[in-house]
Design an enzyme around this catalytic site. Structure first.
Site, mmCIF file in Angstrom:
data_model
loop_
_atom_site.group_PDB
_atom_site.id
_atom_site.type_symbol
_atom_site.label_atom_id
_atom_site.label_comp_id
_atom_site.label_asym_id
_atom_site.label_seq_id
_atom_site.Cartn_x
_atom_site.Cartn_y
_atom_site.Cartn_z
ATOM 1 N N GLU A 1 0.812 -1.217 0.000
ATOM 2 C CA GLU A 1 0.000 0.000 0.000
ATOM 3 C C GLU A 1 0.845 1.267 0.000
ATOM 4 O O GLU A 1 0.465 2.285 -0.580
ATOM 5 C CB GLU A 1 -0.958 0.008 1.200
ATOM 6 C CG GLU A 1 -2.167 -0.907 1.039
ATOM 7 C CD GLU A 1 -1.882 -2.369 1.349
ATOM 8 O OE1 GLU A 1 -0.750 -2.665 1.793
ATOM 9 O OE2 GLU A 1 -2.769 -3.218 1.159
ATOM 10 N N HIS B 1 -11.323 -4.922 9.284
ATOM 11 C CA HIS B 1 -11.769 -4.800 7.893
ATOM 12 C C HIS B 1 -13.124 -4.098 7.824
ATOM 13 O O HIS B 1 -13.867 -4.276 6.868
ATOM 14 C CB HIS B 1 -11.874 -6.173 7.205
ATOM 15 C CG HIS B 1 -10.552 -6.825 6.934
ATOM 16 N ND1 HIS B 1 -9.754 -7.300 7.942
ATOM 17 C CD2 HIS B 1 -9.881 -7.058 5.785
ATOM 18 C CE1 HIS B 1 -8.646 -7.830 7.408
ATOM 19 N NE2 HIS B 1 -8.695 -7.683 6.099
#
Lengths: 321, 326
Positions: free
Chosen positions: A60, A129
């Site tokens: 990322e 998440h």
């Protein structure tokens, strides 16, 4: 116009922008060959090829850095950070590079990039998440944060975000992907809230999935004779305070519903601004948010954790009667 | 690894005029850093500064092989990177002084200098950040101008996620990226060996990225290595890595006297001062010592003029910044 799903609206908006501007590129984890783990980029790799749409390593920070560096050298990258929870890993480049460059170059070079990211709870994805990372970024000047609630806005605002010359964080709530609605294909404007339901007695300000919960609560309260005005912020940064303050001057009450921790959230920012600008018009002001704990997994626990329509209606009934 | 030649041979420098210019650049960088340090001690430069003294051969050697279409991402120890690319030294100094006439109008300061018109993407204040900026630049340049992106960073960055993520990313996509690790032996105050497992180049080579360790005190060695590296990247063969061994003659930042250095270490490296090394080589190749002395005198005069002009320049009156581009 036929109704399409929120995820299709995202996909089609990406398709249109890739077609309209060859500087636009799309990259991220599983966005190309696989078409996205939430099926939001289906077919784009086949249509535009690996130069424009490509899969990346699970990196990322490199993604965010590659977006920054390419954005200041003529491209208009759109990247996908699969879950908003992973934005922590992209944060240095986004915060310390992308949002600083326009300022540090004396406003000569802007950073036209979009980070799309899937956010929100209710999907049984657990503590890491399911988060709503908006408040992590609210205090970052130079960043726009977009948070649509409908397929129409998902399409219009994603197009606007890609055409915008500034770094934009674009949130897609995972429980909205299946929502269907009409989409006209035009680009919208960032930084504009909308009154999605007019009312007299109280102003309810919210965004994303909670807009629908707020509307459901408003229906319930309407049956009891209470008229709720619902405002969909659509963009969290910059906040459209004019629309909120104008509503509060009419209703004299405001509740802000934020899916996200109570402490440090954008709901507090909305209330602070309303107090600054419309204190004399206020009879009541409060927030409905999530508890200051991580998000639980177990379905009954997660359902109770979220500010759903039942809780919204209950609190308004209790305070605004 | 190449070695410093104690007895300079002739025929080492391929272009004497070029190396005379590089010599002047190195003098400028050293003199600039001495000036910044003195202005810091005088309270005219604020916050903190990270000086490039001792590392001049790297920035000047690499810059000597770059083209107009290439781009560079520097570190917060970036004055030398900027000057080697041709950033106006007066504007750079004025930036340190916080003046309107600074290269970034006083918005940036020592650690955040950028000058895109001079090919300097920016100086990145987070260890490793330069690598990401250059990776993205390489992604764009490879599709547009055919330029190469260079990232400077230190040995300390080798333990940041930025390095591994961007090395892999750039190798997978064969981006035109040149990674220049300036290994000056210390990450801030800590010897790099005590916090770094294995060898730096071994970490890179395991991804199939060519890497070499060179003498970063010899500017012609740096130039030759940079020529190979840039050619590799420009040919579309992907990223390439150079570890240049060097030493900073000053502490990490202005508040650091470098007390952690073992006795004699600084003196040993000072004996390999890249300016002294290049001067000896130039003289060995027949350049008149009087010419080089004259260059030093001219530089002293120029720096004194810069000091006076900089201190006379106005401060910005107020910050009128727009948060977003319309």
């Amino acid at each position: 116009m036929p109704a399409i799903a929120f995820r299709t609206a995202i996909r089609d908006a990406l398709d249109d922008e890739l077609a309209a501007d060859e500087r636009v590129i799309l990259f991220g984890e599983d966005v190309a060959v696989a078409g996205g783990v939430f099926a939001t980029t289906t077919g784009l790799y086949d249509k535009y090829g690996p130069e424009r749409v490509f899969d990346t390593p699970i990196s990322e920070l490199a993604l965010a850095g590659a977006a920054f560096g390419s954005a200041v050298h003529g491209l208009r990258p759109v990247i996908e950070i699969m879950f908003g929870d992973f934005l922590t890993l992209a944060m240095d480049s986004l915060v310390n590079q992308s949002t600083k460059y326009w300022f540090l170059t004396q406003e000569q070079i802007s950073v036209p990039l979009v980070i799309r990211s899937v956010v929100g709870a209710g999907g049984r994805f657990g503590a890491i998440h399911s988060q709503m990372p908006a408040s992590w970024f609210m205090g970052v000047p130079g960043l726009k944060i977009v948070a649509p609630s409908t397929p129409a806005d998902a399409s219009a605002l994603l197009k606007a975000a890609i055409r915008d010359d500034n770094p934009v964080l674009f949130f897609e709530h995972k429980r909205l992907y299946g929502l269907e609605g009409e989409v006209n294909g035009a680009a919208g404007r960032l930084g504009e809230a909308v009154v999605v339901r007019e009312g007299r007695d109280i102003t309810l300000v919210t965004a994303m999935k909670s807009v629908h919960d707020g509307l459901e609560a408003a229906d319930e309260l309407q049956a009891e004779g209470m008229s709720v005005e619902v405002i969909d912020l659509r963009t969290l940064r910059p906040l459209d305070l004019d629309t909120v303050v104008a509503s509060v001057r009419k209703t004299n009450r405001i509740v802000v519903v934020e899916e996200g921790p109570l402490t440090g959230g954008w709901a507090g920012e909305v209330l602070a601004s309303v107090v600054e600008h419309a204190l004399g018009d206020l009879d009541d002001a409060w927030r409905i948010a999530t508890p200051d704990t991580p998000i639980p997994y177990s379905p009954p626990l997660e359902d109770a954790f979220l500010p759903g329509p039942g809780r919204i209606a209950r609190e308004i009934r209790a305070r605004a009667r | 690894m190449s070695h410093v030649r104690d007895q300079p041979a002739t025929g080492v420098l391929d272009d004497l005029d070029l190396y005379r210019r590089i010599y002047r650049q190195m003098l400028l960088i050293r003199g600039f850093e001495d000036l910044v340090q003195s202005l810091f001690l005088a309270g005219e430069v604020y916050g903190t500064t990270h000086l490039y003294s001792g590392q001049e051969a790297i920035a000047t050697g690499v810059a000597s092989v770059l083209e107009e279409r290439d781009r560079v991402a520097a570190t917060y120890r970036g004055h030398g990177h900027a000057l080697a690319l041709g950033v106006d030294p007066q504007k750079l100094l004025d930036e340190m002084l916080g003046r309107t006439s600074g290269v970034n109008g006083g918005r940036a300061g020592s650690m955040n200098v950028n000058s895109p018109d001079d090919r300097l993407i920016g100086s990145f204040g987070i260890v490793g950040g330069s690598i990401a900026a250059a990776t993205g630049a390489a992604l764009a340049l490879g599709r547009t101008t055919g330029g190469v992106a260079v990232a400077y960073f230190g040995d300390g960055a080798m333990n940041q996620g930025y390095v591994f993520e961007c090395l892999n990313f750039s190798q997978v996509f064969k981006l035109p990226l040149v990674l220049v690790c300036e290994n000056n032996g210390y990450g801030e105050y800590t010897p790099y060996r005590s916090v770094t497992a294995g060898e730096i180049c071994a970490r890179v080579e395991v991804m199939g990225v060519p890497a070499e360790t060179i003498d970063g005190m010899s500017v012609w060695t740096v130039r030759e290595s940079a020529e190979r590296a840039v050619a590799h990247a420009r040919a579309g063969d992907g990223p390439v890595f150079v570890e240049a061994l060097t030493y900073r003659f000053v502490g990490h930042s202005r508040s650091d006297p470098g007390a952690y250095r073992p006795d004699g270490e600084l003196d040993r490296w000072r004996a390999r001062d890249p300016i002294v090394v290049l001067r000896a080589q130039l003289e060995a190749e027949g350049v008149d010592a009087a010419d080089l002395d004259e260059a030093e005198r001219e530089m002293s005069v120029q720096l004194e003029q810069m000091r006076e002009r900089g201190l006379a320049a106005p401060f910005p009156a107020e910050l009128t910044a727009r948060e977003f581009k319309d």
